[in-house]
Write a protein that holds these residues in place. Structure first.
Motif, PDB file in Angstrom:
ATOM      1  N   SER A 196       1.033  -1.289   0.123  1.00 14.84           N
ATOM      2  CA  SER A 196      -0.010  -0.046   0.042  1.00 14.84           C
ATOM      3  C   SER A 196       0.863   1.447   0.134  1.00 14.84           C
ATOM      4  N   THR A 197       2.117   1.323   0.623  1.00 17.79           N
ATOM      5  CA  THR A 197       2.755   2.364   0.591  1.00 17.79           C
ATOM      6  C   THR A 197       3.351   2.816  -0.781  1.00 17.79           C
ATOM      7  N   LEU A 198       3.831   1.671  -1.385  1.00 16.21           N
ATOM      8  CA  LEU A 198       4.290   2.073  -2.889  1.00 16.21           C
ATOM      9  C   LEU A 198       3.045   2.372  -3.826  1.00 16.21           C
ATOM     10  N   ASP A 199       2.089   1.428  -3.553  1.00 13.41           N
ATOM     11  CA  ASP A 199       0.795   2.155  -4.089  1.00 13.41           C
ATOM     12  C   ASP A 199       0.601   3.554  -4.224  1.00 13.41           C
ATOM     13  N   ALA A 200       0.409   3.988  -2.982  1.00 12.96           N
ATOM     14  CA  ALA A 200       0.100   5.427  -2.677  1.00 12.96           C
ATOM     15  C   ALA A 200       1.217   6.421  -3.316  1.00 12.96           C
ATOM     16  N   ILE A 201       2.583   6.015  -3.439  1.00 11.83           N
ATOM     17  CA  ILE A 201       3.771   6.739  -4.059  1.00 11.83           C
ATOM     18  C   ILE A 201       3.461   6.807  -5.501  1.00 11.83           C
ATOM     19  N   ILE A 202       2.894   5.725  -6.107  1.00 19.26           N
ATOM     20  CA  ILE A 202       2.742   5.650  -7.527  1.00 19.26           C
ATOM     21  C   ILE A 202       1.595   6.245  -7.969  1.00 19.26           C
ATOM     22  N   ARG A 203       0.402   6.286  -7.092  1.00 20.72           N
ATOM     23  CA  ARG A 203      -0.614   6.838  -7.320  1.00 20.72           C
ATOM     24  C   ARG A 203      -0.608   8.604  -7.343  1.00 20.72           C
ATOM     25  N   SER A 204       0.187   9.027  -6.290  1.00 17.29           N
ATOM     26  CA  SER A 204       0.089  10.404  -6.121  1.00 17.29           C
ATOM     27  C   SER A 204       1.482  10.970  -6.827  1.00 17.29           C
ATOM     28  N   THR A 205       2.326  10.355  -7.667  1.00 18.16           N
ATOM     29  CA  THR A 205       3.225  10.882  -8.351  1.00 18.16           C
ATOM     30  C   THR A 205       3.498  10.377  -9.813  1.00 18.16           C
ATOM     31  N   ASN A 206       2.982   9.154 -10.056  1.00 15.14           N
ATOM     32  CA  ASN A 206       3.211   8.568 -11.313  1.00 15.14           C
ATOM     33  C   ASN A 206       4.577   8.184 -11.491  1.00 15.14           C
ATOM     34  N   VAL A 207       5.618   8.050 -10.671  1.00 20.85           N
ATOM     35  CA  VAL A 207       6.831   7.841 -10.613  1.00 20.85           C
ATOM     36  C   VAL A 207       7.089   6.489 -11.027  1.00 20.85           C
ATOM     37  N   LEU A 208       8.098   6.389 -11.855  1.00 20.96           N
ATOM     38  CA  LEU A 208       8.749   4.811 -11.973  1.00 20.96           C
ATOM     39  C   LEU A 208       9.809   4.567 -10.829  1.00 20.96           C
ATOM     40  N   LEU A 209       9.535   3.446 -10.325  1.00 15.76           N
ATOM     41  CA  LEU A 209      10.485   2.978  -9.157  1.00 15.76           C
ATOM     42  C   LEU A 209      11.653   2.258  -9.533  1.00 15.76           C
ATOM     43  N   ALA A 210      11.443   1.604 -10.804  1.00 14.57           N
ATOM     44  CA  ALA A 210      12.712   0.915 -11.361  1.00 14.57           C
ATOM     45  C   ALA A 210      13.945   1.877 -11.763  1.00 14.57           C
ATOM     46  N   GLY A 211      15.051   1.585 -10.969  1.00 17.55           N
ATOM     47  CA  GLY A 211      16.247   2.250 -11.393  1.00 17.55           C
ATOM     48  C   GLY A 211      16.340   3.364 -10.258  1.00 17.55           C
ATOM     49  N   ARG A 212      15.293   3.761  -9.350  1.00 15.05           N
ATOM     50  CA  ARG A 212      15.512   4.688  -8.396  1.00 15.05           C
ATOM     51  C   ARG A 212      15.962   4.148  -7.351  1.00 15.05           C
ATOM     52  N   THR A 213      16.749   5.101  -6.327  1.00 14.28           N
ATOM     53  CA  THR A 213      17.327   4.736  -5.172  1.00 14.28           C
ATOM     54  C   THR A 213      16.091   5.152  -4.192  1.00 14.28           C
ATOM     55  N   ILE A 214      15.733   3.983  -3.290  1.00 14.68           N
ATOM     56  CA  ILE A 214      14.570   4.166  -2.531  1.00 14.68           C
ATOM     57  C   ILE A 214      15.331   4.038  -0.954  1.00 14.68           C
ATOM     58  N   VAL A 215      15.275   4.987  -0.117  1.00 13.27           N
ATOM     59  CA  VAL A 215      15.887   5.044   1.339  1.00 13.27           C
ATOM     60  C   VAL A 215      14.561   4.529   2.091  1.00 13.27           C
ATOM     61  N   VAL A 216      14.781   3.345   2.787  1.00  9.28           N
ATOM     62  CA  VAL A 216      13.801   2.981   3.814  1.00  9.28           C
ATOM     63  C   VAL A 216      14.258   3.346   5.394  1.00  9.28           C
ATOM     64  N   PHE A 217      13.705   4.000   6.021  1.00  7.95           N
ATOM     65  CA  PHE A 217      13.833   4.330   7.615  1.00  7.95           C
ATOM     66  C   PHE A 217      13.340   3.469   8.325  1.00  7.95           C
ATOM     67  N   GLY A 218      14.092   2.399   8.958  1.00 11.54           N
ATOM     68  CA  GLY A 218      13.191   1.543   9.701  1.00 11.54           C
ATOM     69  C   GLY A 218      13.376   0.164   9.209  1.00 11.54           C
ATOM     70  N   TYR A 219      13.601  -1.035   9.876  1.00 11.97           N
ATOM     71  CA  TYR A 219      13.437  -2.341   9.190  1.00 11.97           C
ATOM     72  C   TYR A 219      12.797  -3.140  10.068  1.00 11.97           C
ATOM     73  N   GLY A 220      11.810  -2.786  10.882  1.00  9.47           N
ATOM     74  CA  GLY A 220      10.719  -3.624  11.437  1.00  9.47           C
ATOM     75  C   GLY A 220       9.778  -4.274  10.292  1.00  9.47           C
ATOM     76  N   TRP A 221       8.783  -4.847  10.707  1.00  7.86           N
ATOM     77  CA  TRP A 221       8.073  -5.538   9.976  1.00  7.86           C
ATOM     78  C   TRP A 221       7.442  -4.888   8.693  1.00  7.86           C
ATOM     79  N   CYS A 222       7.121  -3.438   8.872  1.00  4.36           N
ATOM     80  CA  CYS A 222       6.660  -2.654   7.946  1.00  4.36           C
ATOM     81  C   CYS A 222       7.758  -2.202   7.069  1.00  4.36           C
ATOM     82  N   GLY A 223       8.948  -1.991   7.721  1.00  2.00           N
ATOM     83  CA  GLY A 223      10.161  -1.492   6.814  1.00  2.00           C
ATOM     84  C   GLY A 223      10.808  -2.697   6.003  1.00  2.00           C
ATOM     85  N   ARG A 224      10.616  -3.855   6.431  1.00  2.00           N
ATOM     86  CA  ARG A 224      10.823  -5.218   5.534  1.00  2.00           C
ATOM     87  C   ARG A 224       9.906  -5.175   4.365  1.00  2.00           C
TER      88      ARG A 224
END
Length: 422
Positions: A196-224
């Motif tokens: 759902s997080t990536l769904d929201a980012i794509i819906r709101s920006t229409n950005v292509l995720l492939a090839g981008r650098t995504i920084v995730v803060f937190g590696y609990g179950w949500c971060g994983r």
């Protein structure tokens, strides 16, 4: 805005569309349906006054319908100013007779007036998504606490707050940490938040995720979950963690791990999922490249230091729905999604119904458990018993048409013995 004794929603004329979407979600919530059928027959919550501060979505509506079927006298409000689906709120009021106080985009004053409206119901049981209902009870509405049997909490953030209250000795009634059930956090937090997080980012920006650098803060179950799904989209993932064990896990899962300030200069998209404050701070935002996107999928917008971002910027404008562009003095642009609020529910529809099926099964069974056992429980934070947790998993597998092995009598005996050795 439509205000009545049955709630405060944007527009009751939206109700038919909301009902259609609630019924659509119900098709993918078979476990909750089975619980609702039993509740309707047994009425385990009959007459219990219940106040819920939850995200008002199609999935939550199905939980509410289940609780009402079980006999609960239920009133709802929103647990976040941007997560309400207005058509669902309208349907809850006019189609299902469940008083609901929720309007997407409501200001802080309205948000807390809605919380107080559901507390005016004089609840015997609470159901929270972030602990705002319980914290309000413990600060400005303490007169109601003697009548509280117990409560349930859905989120990591809310459980953190509850443990703090317990540790400080101020929690005055028992609360079930629904978030800590295996059939909640292993699935809702990981698969639900990830998608759902990536769904929201794509819906709101229409950005292509492939090839981008995504920084995730937190590696609990949500971060994983976020990191896994971002990698699946072809993104280059960096993880920022404060816990050495989780940081080591992220490394061995194949991600780069580094301090957030270092990652700030490399990232294209930044996502916070920690439950802490100022995870993205001024030092990070000063280093971000032109065009960077910042999103939060934790419960509160405290994870991003928005006042610092406002201070850094010389200008701000809304460039798309849920996208605010901040201009720096040197001409760089940084984009904040959904005002820093949990992006998956603000800019999209939240978790898919299939995963919320288990989370809300925990809420429903948790309310029944709390009612039956509250007298035995102290003012502490508890988890749902393992047998109920596993029953939810069993029901989900059954609904999916999946069979699984069971232990033989010999295996049961072996696992419960100590005599056998090399």
């Amino acid at each position: 805005m439509t205000t009545s004794t049955r709630g405060d929603v944007k527009d009751l004329s939206l109700a038919p569309r909301g009902k259609d979407r609630i019924e659509w979600a119900a098709k993918d919530m078979p476990v909750l349906r089975l619980i609702r059928e039993r509740f309707a027959k047994e009425q385990p919550l009959k007459g219990v006054r219940m106040s819920g501060c939850l995200h008002i979505t199609t999935e939550t509506a199905n939980l509410a319908i289940t609780l009402k079927a079980g006999g609960a006298d239920l009133v709802l409000c929103a647990s976040n100013p941007l997560s309400t689906q207005d058509d669902v709120a309208a349907a809850l009021v006019s189609e299902y007779g469940i008083p609901t106080y929720a309007i997407k985009g409501e200001d802080e004053k309205t948000y807390y007036s809605h919380i107080n409206s559901v507390l005016d119901h004089n609840p015997q049981m609470t159901m929270d998504d972030g602990c705002d209902l319980v914290s309000t009870l413990h600060t400005t509405r303490t007169d109601l606490i003697p009548g509280i049997i117990g409560g349930m909490e859905e989120t990591t953030t809310g459980v953190i707050r509850l443990h703090s209250m317990e540790k400080q000795g101020v929690l005055r009634f028992p609360v079930l940490a629904v978030n800590d059930s295996d059939t909640k956090h292993l699935f809702d937090n990981r698969y639900g938040t990830g998608q759902s997080t990536l769904d929201a980012i794509i819906r709101s920006t229409n950005v292509l995720l492939a090839g981008r650098t995504i920084v995730v803060f937190g590696y609990g179950w949500c971060g994983r979950g976020v990191a896994s799904r971002a990698h699946g989209h072809g993104a280059n993932v960096i993880v920022c963690e404060v816990d050495p064990t989780r940081a080591l896990e992220a490394v061995m899962d194949g991600y780069r791990v580094m301090p957030g300030v270092e990652a700030a200069a490399l990232g294209d998209i930044f996502i916070t999922v920690t439950g802490d404050i100022n995870v993205i701070d001024q030092a990070h935002m000063e280093k971000m490249k032109d065009g960077a996107l910042i999103a939060n999928s934790g419960h509160f917008n405290d994870e991003i230091n928005i006042p610092a971002l406002e201070k850094l910027a010389t200008g701000k404008r809304r460039v798309r729905d849920f996208v605010d562009e901040y201009t720096y003095a040197d001409g760089r642009h940084v984009h904040l999604l959904a005002e820093g609020r949990l992006v998956n529910l603000s800019a999209a529809e939240g978790h898919p119904a299939s995963v919320m099926d288990m989370s809300f099964a925990n809420q429903a069974l948790g309310s029944e458990f709390m009612l039956n056992h509250a007298k035995e429980l102290k003012p502490q934070v508890y988890t749902l018993p393992q047998d109920l947790d596993k029953e939810i998993a069993r029901l989900k597998l059954h609904a999916m048409g999946i069979k699984f092995d069971t232990l033989t009598e010999e295996q049961e005996k072996y696992l419960n013995s100590w005599e056998s050795g090399t």
